[in-house]
Each structure stands twice: as structure tokens, then as C-alpha cells.
Design a protein around this motif. Structure first.
Motif, PDB file in Angstrom:
ATOM      1  N   ASP A 168      -5.627  17.579 -18.991  1.00 48.28           N
ATOM      2  CA  ASP A 168      -4.701  18.136 -19.974  1.00 48.28           C
ATOM      3  C   ASP A 168      -5.053  19.594 -20.288  1.00 48.28           C
ATOM      4  O   ASP A 168      -6.129  19.891 -20.811  1.00 48.28           O
ATOM      5  CB  ASP A 168      -4.764  17.287 -21.243  1.00 48.28           C
ATOM      6  CG  ASP A 168      -3.659  17.576 -22.222  1.00 48.28           C
ATOM      7  OD1 ASP A 168      -3.228  18.740 -22.346  1.00 48.28           O
ATOM      8  OD2 ASP A 168      -3.235  16.620 -22.889  1.00 48.28           O
ATOM      9  N   GLN A 185      -7.951  14.075 -32.538  1.00 43.34           N
ATOM     10  CA  GLN A 185      -6.720  14.742 -32.968  1.00 43.34           C
ATOM     11  C   GLN A 185      -5.541  14.503 -32.031  1.00 43.34           C
ATOM     12  O   GLN A 185      -4.409  14.812 -32.368  1.00 43.34           O
ATOM     13  CB  GLN A 185      -6.971  16.247 -33.097  1.00 43.34           C
ATOM     14  CG  GLN A 185      -7.961  16.597 -34.166  1.00 43.34           C
ATOM     15  CD  GLN A 185      -8.376  18.058 -34.096  1.00 43.34           C
ATOM     16  OE1 GLN A 185      -7.745  18.878 -33.448  1.00 43.34           O
ATOM     17  NE2 GLN A 185      -9.465  18.386 -34.776  1.00 43.34           N
ATOM     18  N   ASN A 186      -5.825  13.954 -30.848  1.00 47.20           N
ATOM     19  CA  ASN A 186      -4.784  13.732 -29.835  1.00 47.20           C
ATOM     20  C   ASN A 186      -4.880  12.300 -29.298  1.00 47.20           C
ATOM     21  O   ASN A 186      -5.289  12.096 -28.149  1.00 47.20           O
ATOM     22  CB  ASN A 186      -4.939  14.738 -28.680  1.00 47.20           C
ATOM     23  CG  ASN A 186      -4.722  16.151 -29.129  1.00 47.20           C
ATOM     24  OD1 ASN A 186      -3.605  16.624 -29.191  1.00 47.20           O
ATOM     25  ND2 ASN A 186      -5.814  16.841 -29.482  1.00 47.20           N
ATOM     26  N   ARG A 240      -4.030  21.421 -22.602  1.00 50.48           N
ATOM     27  CA  ARG A 240      -4.275  21.608 -24.047  1.00 50.48           C
ATOM     28  C   ARG A 240      -5.734  21.362 -24.398  1.00 50.48           C
ATOM     29  O   ARG A 240      -6.301  22.046 -25.250  1.00 50.48           O
ATOM     30  CB  ARG A 240      -3.379  20.681 -24.877  1.00 50.48           C
ATOM     31  CG  ARG A 240      -1.886  20.964 -24.722  1.00 50.48           C
ATOM     32  CD  ARG A 240      -1.042  19.910 -25.401  1.00 50.48           C
ATOM     33  NE  ARG A 240      -1.404  18.588 -24.872  1.00 50.48           N
ATOM     34  CZ  ARG A 240      -1.341  17.454 -25.559  1.00 50.48           C
ATOM     35  NH1 ARG A 240      -0.907  17.433 -26.792  1.00 50.48           N
ATOM     36  NH2 ARG A 240      -1.689  16.309 -25.005  1.00 50.48           N
ATOM     37  N   TYR A 241      -6.356  20.390 -23.735  1.00 48.33           N
ATOM     38  CA  TYR A 241      -7.773  20.112 -23.960  1.00 48.33           C
ATOM     39  C   TYR A 241      -8.615  21.337 -23.600  1.00 48.33           C
ATOM     40  O   TYR A 241      -9.485  21.765 -24.357  1.00 48.33           O
ATOM     41  CB  TYR A 241      -8.224  18.893 -23.146  1.00 48.33           C
ATOM     42  CG  TYR A 241      -9.735  18.827 -23.006  1.00 48.33           C
ATOM     43  CD1 TYR A 241     -10.527  18.398 -24.069  1.00 48.33           C
ATOM     44  CD2 TYR A 241     -10.370  19.238 -21.833  1.00 48.33           C
ATOM     45  CE1 TYR A 241     -11.907  18.363 -23.951  1.00 48.33           C
ATOM     46  CE2 TYR A 241     -11.743  19.208 -21.710  1.00 48.33           C
ATOM     47  CZ  TYR A 241     -12.512  18.773 -22.771  1.00 48.33           C
ATOM     48  OH  TYR A 241     -13.872  18.757 -22.673  1.00 48.33           O
ATOM     49  N   ALA A 254      -8.203  24.150 -26.052  1.00 49.14           N
ATOM     50  CA  ALA A 254      -8.911  23.848 -27.299  1.00 49.14           C
ATOM     51  C   ALA A 254     -10.422  24.008 -27.106  1.00 49.14           C
ATOM     52  O   ALA A 254     -11.113  24.526 -27.988  1.00 49.14           O
ATOM     53  CB  ALA A 254      -8.569  22.437 -27.762  1.00 49.14           C
ATOM     54  N   ARG A 274     -10.429   7.641 -21.665  1.00 53.70           N
ATOM     55  CA  ARG A 274      -9.863   8.676 -22.552  1.00 53.70           C
ATOM     56  C   ARG A 274     -10.481  10.034 -22.276  1.00 53.70           C
ATOM     57  O   ARG A 274      -9.788  11.055 -22.255  1.00 53.70           O
ATOM     58  CB  ARG A 274     -10.074   8.301 -24.028  1.00 53.70           C
ATOM     59  CG  ARG A 274      -9.168   7.170 -24.447  1.00 53.70           C
ATOM     60  CD  ARG A 274      -8.941   7.095 -25.931  1.00 53.70           C
ATOM     61  NE  ARG A 274      -8.155   8.247 -26.384  1.00 53.70           N
ATOM     62  CZ  ARG A 274      -8.396   8.884 -27.526  1.00 53.70           C
ATOM     63  NH1 ARG A 274      -9.352   8.497 -28.329  1.00 53.70           N
ATOM     64  NH2 ARG A 274      -7.660   9.908 -27.882  1.00 53.70           N
ATOM     65  N   TRP A 311     -11.334  16.675 -30.150  1.00 45.99           N
ATOM     66  CA  TRP A 311     -10.004  16.821 -29.570  1.00 45.99           C
ATOM     67  C   TRP A 311      -9.345  15.468 -29.367  1.00 45.99           C
ATOM     68  O   TRP A 311      -8.160  15.281 -29.654  1.00 45.99           O
ATOM     69  CB  TRP A 311     -10.069  17.583 -28.245  1.00 45.99           C
ATOM     70  CG  TRP A 311      -8.722  17.942 -27.715  1.00 45.99           C
ATOM     71  CD1 TRP A 311      -7.962  19.030 -28.063  1.00 45.99           C
ATOM     72  CD2 TRP A 311      -7.937  17.198 -26.784  1.00 45.99           C
ATOM     73  NE1 TRP A 311      -6.763  19.003 -27.400  1.00 45.99           N
ATOM     74  CE2 TRP A 311      -6.729  17.894 -26.602  1.00 45.99           C
ATOM     75  CE3 TRP A 311      -8.143  16.033 -26.090  1.00 45.99           C
ATOM     76  CZ2 TRP A 311      -5.711  17.455 -25.754  1.00 45.99           C
ATOM     77  CZ3 TRP A 311      -7.151  15.580 -25.220  1.00 45.99           C
ATOM     78  CH2 TRP A 311      -5.948  16.291 -25.076  1.00 45.99           C
ATOM     79  N   LEU A 312     -10.105  14.489 -28.885  1.00 39.99           N
ATOM     80  CA  LEU A 312      -9.547  13.144 -28.683  1.00 39.99           C
ATOM     81  C   LEU A 312      -9.145  12.498 -29.993  1.00 39.99           C
ATOM     82  O   LEU A 312      -8.140  11.784 -30.058  1.00 39.99           O
ATOM     83  CB  LEU A 312     -10.547  12.268 -27.928  1.00 39.99           C
ATOM     84  CG  LEU A 312     -10.714  12.612 -26.451  1.00 39.99           C
ATOM     85  CD1 LEU A 312     -11.903  11.866 -25.848  1.00 39.99           C
ATOM     86  CD2 LEU A 312      -9.428  12.328 -25.673  1.00 39.99           C
ATOM     87  N   ALA A 340      -8.513  13.457 -20.699  1.00 38.77           N
ATOM     88  CA  ALA A 340      -8.491  14.770 -21.360  1.00 38.77           C
ATOM     89  C   ALA A 340      -8.694  15.889 -20.345  1.00 38.77           C
ATOM     90  O   ALA A 340      -8.104  16.971 -20.473  1.00 38.77           O
ATOM     91  CB  ALA A 340      -9.570  14.841 -22.448  1.00 38.77           C
TER      92      ALA A 340
END
Length: 168
Positions: free
Chosen positions: A24, A166-167, A26-27, A30, A17, A163-164, A21
Motif C-alpha cells: 500500500d 488507523q487503517n 499510503r503505508y 506514512a 496484515r 498505521w495498521l 501494508a
């Protein structure tokens, strides 16, 4: 005088995981949002055919934002370029390389990070070296930066875990 340090941190998230991330955008956005005062930018994010992810980020600090030890360099401002390379998951581990450079200053650094599974999730271990090429005061500035770097790694693990969560 260079300063070296060893780093360790633990995450409850699986290695797979965490590594996913890093692919990504988005990661990364963030993650940079947590350093808003530094006016961060995501300059480049690529993943090659072998699964290696490379990212370049830039942070900019005004002279009034610099902590006391760095103000001794009498910089009007400071720009820090951070590059990270994260290899694909291989044999149950992930290796990363991080470099920092502050153009037009005598400040640089690099590190190696190893992520591996642990009984509680993922173990991060690594080493880092900070160099400040200034006679007399360079060692104390490098020591200060090394301490900030160590705290920053713990913050990055916390940000990644958040972050993980929330995603999923």
C-alpha cells in the motif's frame, strides 16, 4: 570494518496484515512522513506477478543534521538510498531484504529480515551488516550507524503498528 548485528522485534498485528501494508503506497508515505527532517522521497514501489514488493526511498541530510561520528567524514550533505524487497507470504512466513547505500561515500549496508507468526502476533528477526570503508575511524562510524539501524527497526515496527491501527 563491517559491523554486524542481530535484530528482533514483536508486533501484535498478524503477519498477513503487516505484509498487506507493504503493498500500500499510503503505508510507505506514512512511514516516510516520520522521517520528515531527512526530506524523504518514495522513488519506486512495485509489486510483481509473484507478489514480491520492491520499494526504493531516498533520504537527504544537510551537513548540520549529521551526528558527530558522521561529521568526522566531512560531508557537506548525505544522501541515503534504501531499497527493500518483501516476498509474498509463503509457508506462513515473509522474507525481506534491505540495502542501504550512500552514494559518493564509503557507507553501505544490507540486511535480511524474517517475519513469522508468534503467539502474540508477529515476530521479526533479522541480521544486518554496515560497512564504512574509511581507515581508523570507519569502525566507530559503522558501530554508530549499526546502533541507529537497530533503533530504526524498532521505530518502523512502531510506525507500522500505528498505521495498521488507523487503517483497519
Amino acid at each position: 570494518m563491517p559491523r554486524s548485528l542481530s535484530l528482533t522485534a514483536e508486533s501484535p498485528n498478524s503477519l498477513e496484515r503487516i505484509r498487506s501494508a507493504f503493498d500500500d503506497e499510503r503505508y510507505w508515505r506514512a512511514r516516510l512522513a516520520n522521517f520528515e527532517a531527512a526530506a524523504p522521497t518514495l522513488d519506486d514501489l512495485t509489486t510483481d506477478a509473484a507478489g514480491t514488493t520492491s520499494v526504493t526511498m531516498t533520504m537527504r541530510f544537510g551537513g548540520d543534521q549529521l551526528p558527530g561520528p558522521l561529521q568526522r567524514l566531512r560531508l557537506g550533505s548525505l544522501q541515503v538510498v534504501q531499497r527493500e524487497r518483501w516476498n509474498a507470504l509463503t509457508n506462513g512466513t515473509v522474507r525481506g531484504e534491505i540495502t542501504i547505500d550512500a552514494p559518493r561515500t564509503p557507507i553501505s549496508g544490507d540486511g535480511a529480515v524474517h517475519l513469522s507468526p508468534s503467539c502474540r502476533g508477529t515476530q521479526l528477526s533479522g541480521t544486518a551488516k554496515v560497512r564504512v570503508g574509511v581507515p581508523v575511524i570507519g569502525g566507530s562510524i559503522a558501530g554508530f550507524i549499526a546502533g541507529q539501524l537497530a533503533n530504526g527497526i524498532v521505530d518502523i515496527v512502531r510506525i507500522t503498528d500505528s498505521w495498521l491501527a488507523q487503517n483497519p
